[in-house]
Design a protein around this motif. Sequence first.
Motif, PDB file in Angstrom:
ATOM      1  N   UNK A 390       0.859  -1.193   0.000  1.00 24.42           N
ATOM      2  CA  UNK A 390       0.000   0.000   0.000  1.00 24.42           C
ATOM      3  C   UNK A 390       0.896   1.246   0.000  1.00 24.42           C
ATOM      4  N   UNK A 391       0.669   2.114  -0.963  1.00 26.28           N
ATOM      5  CA  UNK A 391       1.496   3.319  -1.112  1.00 26.28           C
ATOM      6  C   UNK A 391       0.876   4.407  -0.240  1.00 26.28           C
ATOM      7  N   UNK A 392       1.500   4.680   0.891  1.00 28.34           N
ATOM      8  CA  UNK A 392       0.851   5.620   1.817  1.00 28.34           C
ATOM      9  C   UNK A 392       1.749   6.739   2.311  1.00 28.34           C
ATOM     10  N   UNK A 393       3.029   6.705   1.974  1.00 32.63           N
ATOM     11  CA  UNK A 393       3.936   7.762   2.413  1.00 32.63           C
ATOM     12  C   UNK A 393       4.522   8.472   1.205  1.00 32.63           C
ATOM     13  N   UNK A 394       4.759   9.772   1.335  1.00 32.21           N
ATOM     14  CA  UNK A 394       5.329  10.499   0.199  1.00 32.21           C
ATOM     15  C   UNK A 394       6.777  10.085  -0.078  1.00 32.21           C
ATOM     16  N   UNK A 395       7.222  10.408  -1.291  1.00 34.27           N
ATOM     17  CA  UNK A 395       8.632  10.218  -1.643  1.00 34.27           C
ATOM     18  C   UNK A 395       9.257  11.593  -1.826  1.00 34.27           C
ATOM     19  N   UNK A 404       0.612  13.399   0.989  1.00 38.77           N
ATOM     20  CA  UNK A 404      -0.244  12.236   1.209  1.00 38.77           C
ATOM     21  C   UNK A 404      -1.679  12.512   0.783  1.00 38.77           C
ATOM     22  N   UNK A 405      -1.978  13.782   0.509  1.00 33.45           N
ATOM     23  CA  UNK A 405      -3.382  14.161   0.321  1.00 33.45           C
ATOM     24  C   UNK A 405      -4.064  13.359  -0.760  1.00 33.45           C
ATOM     25  N   UNK A 410      -3.134   6.329   1.837  1.00 37.83           N
ATOM     26  CA  UNK A 410      -2.854   7.062   3.075  1.00 37.83           C
ATOM     27  C   UNK A 410      -4.155   7.463   3.764  1.00 37.83           C
ATOM     28  N   UNK A 411      -5.201   7.510   2.987  1.00 45.42           N
ATOM     29  CA  UNK A 411      -6.465   8.054   3.497  1.00 45.42           C
ATOM     30  C   UNK A 411      -7.544   7.000   3.719  1.00 45.42           C
ATOM     31  N   UNK A 412      -7.313   5.780   3.238  1.00 44.80           N
ATOM     32  CA  UNK A 412      -8.331   4.731   3.356  1.00 44.80           C
ATOM     33  C   UNK A 412      -7.695   3.385   3.675  1.00 44.80           C
ATOM     34  N   UNK A 413      -8.471   2.530   4.348  1.00 43.86           N
ATOM     35  CA  UNK A 413      -8.015   1.161   4.615  1.00 43.86           C
ATOM     36  C   UNK A 413      -8.175   0.327   3.339  1.00 43.86           C
ATOM     37  N   UNK A 414      -7.575  -0.855   3.314  1.00 38.48           N
ATOM     38  CA  UNK A 414      -7.684  -1.709   2.122  1.00 38.48           C
ATOM     39  C   UNK A 414      -9.149  -2.089   1.819  1.00 38.48           C
ATOM     40  N   UNK A 482      -1.077   1.939   9.967  1.00 37.99           N
ATOM     41  CA  UNK A 482      -0.424   1.162   8.901  1.00 37.99           C
ATOM     42  C   UNK A 482      -1.110  -0.193   8.748  1.00 37.99           C
ATOM     43  N   UNK A 483      -1.496  -0.522   7.490  1.00 39.69           N
ATOM     44  CA  UNK A 483      -2.127  -1.849   7.334  1.00 39.69           C
ATOM     45  C   UNK A 483      -1.248  -2.730   6.494  1.00 39.69           C
TER      46      UNK A 483
END
Length: 483
Positions: A390-395, A404-405, A410-414, A482-483
């Motif tokens: 899951x891509x949730x952190x910026x690079x 992350x917006x 980053x904003x939702x669970x799987x 974090x999932x």
Amino acid sequence: MPNEIKGLNEECGLFGIWGADNAAQLTYDGLHSLQHRGQEGAGIVSNENGQFHRQRGLGLLAEVFADPQKIATLPGTAAIGHVRYATAGNHGIKNIQPMFFDHPGEGQFALAHNGNLTNATQLRRDLTKKGVQFQATSDSELLGELIQTSSQTNFIDQLKASLNQLRGGFAYLLMTPQMMVAALDPNGFRPLVVGKLANGAMIVCSETCALDQVGATFVRDVEPGEIIIVTDKGMQIDHFTTDTHLSICSMEYIYFARPDSVIRGISVHEARKRMGAAIAKEAPVKADVVIGVPNSSLSAAIGYAQASGIHYDMGMIKNQYVARTFIEPTQAKRVRGVSMKLSVVKSVVAGKDIVLVDDSIVRGTTSSYIVRLLKRAGAKSVHVRIASPVLKFPCYYGIDIQTTKELIGANHSVPEICQLIGADSLAYLSVNGLVESIGALNDQPNHGLCTAYFDGQYPTPLYDYQAGFDADVARLGLYEGAN
Ligand code: AMP
């Protein structure tokens, strides 16, 4: 531009050659196979006995050099070139590389950059105080300005001192009248390789696919902290720091690099197949057919099919004449872009239970569109399998996902994402599965990979970006969630 919403960005591509009669043409050919790394602008600088010639412009390489006479205006036996993918607000010819700088000892030098500096704001502030006036708005210029204002006395020492002030991800190609120089950041975030032509000409470029394109043989990877100096006398390997920690960008293996490239001894195509096989093991599902999202997911889809025993078929087609959709400024334009790009082969999907393999989900635009498209074409069920975590952190090191917006992960669970994209099931590859699929690069932590987008474990301090990142983490509870 930290903390602002920017368009998501790809990377840049570098190609340089020293010691070939048709240097500019070979640079064009090499850059052509690096076009996937940047489509917004392209430029080539040639070196004719110390005199520089440049052509650069906005658009694809073939557009910039549409007039065949343009290459003829770039004589000389050495050249460096760049393909660029810029962000919204950062367009414009001035940011198209290679850039030129005057130099008291060398006369002039040209510079091309792939990556993103994490201390650019600070450096820009310091240089402005010293009276430096910037040519452009991108952080690529900073190295040139640092060299120009360095107190060291020769070009290589100035370069080394300047590189030591930079933080973040950077691969550079520079050319003076006397030499071509390549440099890679202490983490080696971006791929950079050395090759050789049969006539002895030396090449440094972003990916091995460009070496193949021009008929060169691979010599070696550029190591973190190294500088490679090429002159008429040959190649010399030096370094600006020995404090290095290899953490090559895992997104290069997942999405960015071309599948026919080899990064640090690992075939990108084979690594993607292993990622597909790993997600097949981690999240098996009963289905009739495996399909991949063309083109970047096809390797992973083949891997999924081989590991699961479910047959692979060409369920989707990509219109080759549609350029980038990913950085379109509005969601409506992005959706339209995806719809222009992808279509379904109905005979493959109608009445079937489908495994749809994609390399990544960023905003979710592509997967929600495709799931709907497959269902409209008569698919019984669509099980989405993502061949990366899951891509949730910026690079902050060169892949321009700096907020992350817009990251759906980053904003939702799987389960929420599954619902949002309308899939019957959704699973992502685990971070361990990813690292193992790419393969151990060496005995360094995390096998020499950067997996920060997935686990928030940044291999360096974030400098300019720390405050924005902390605010994002607090707002989203990223680590706890974090999932
Ligand atoms: P999205 O539609 O926003 O979820 O984007 C996901 C798709 O874009 C995937 O199919 C990837 O192949 C591709 N992709 C992933 N990361 C990037 C990136 N940084 N730039 C451009 N395309 C990307």
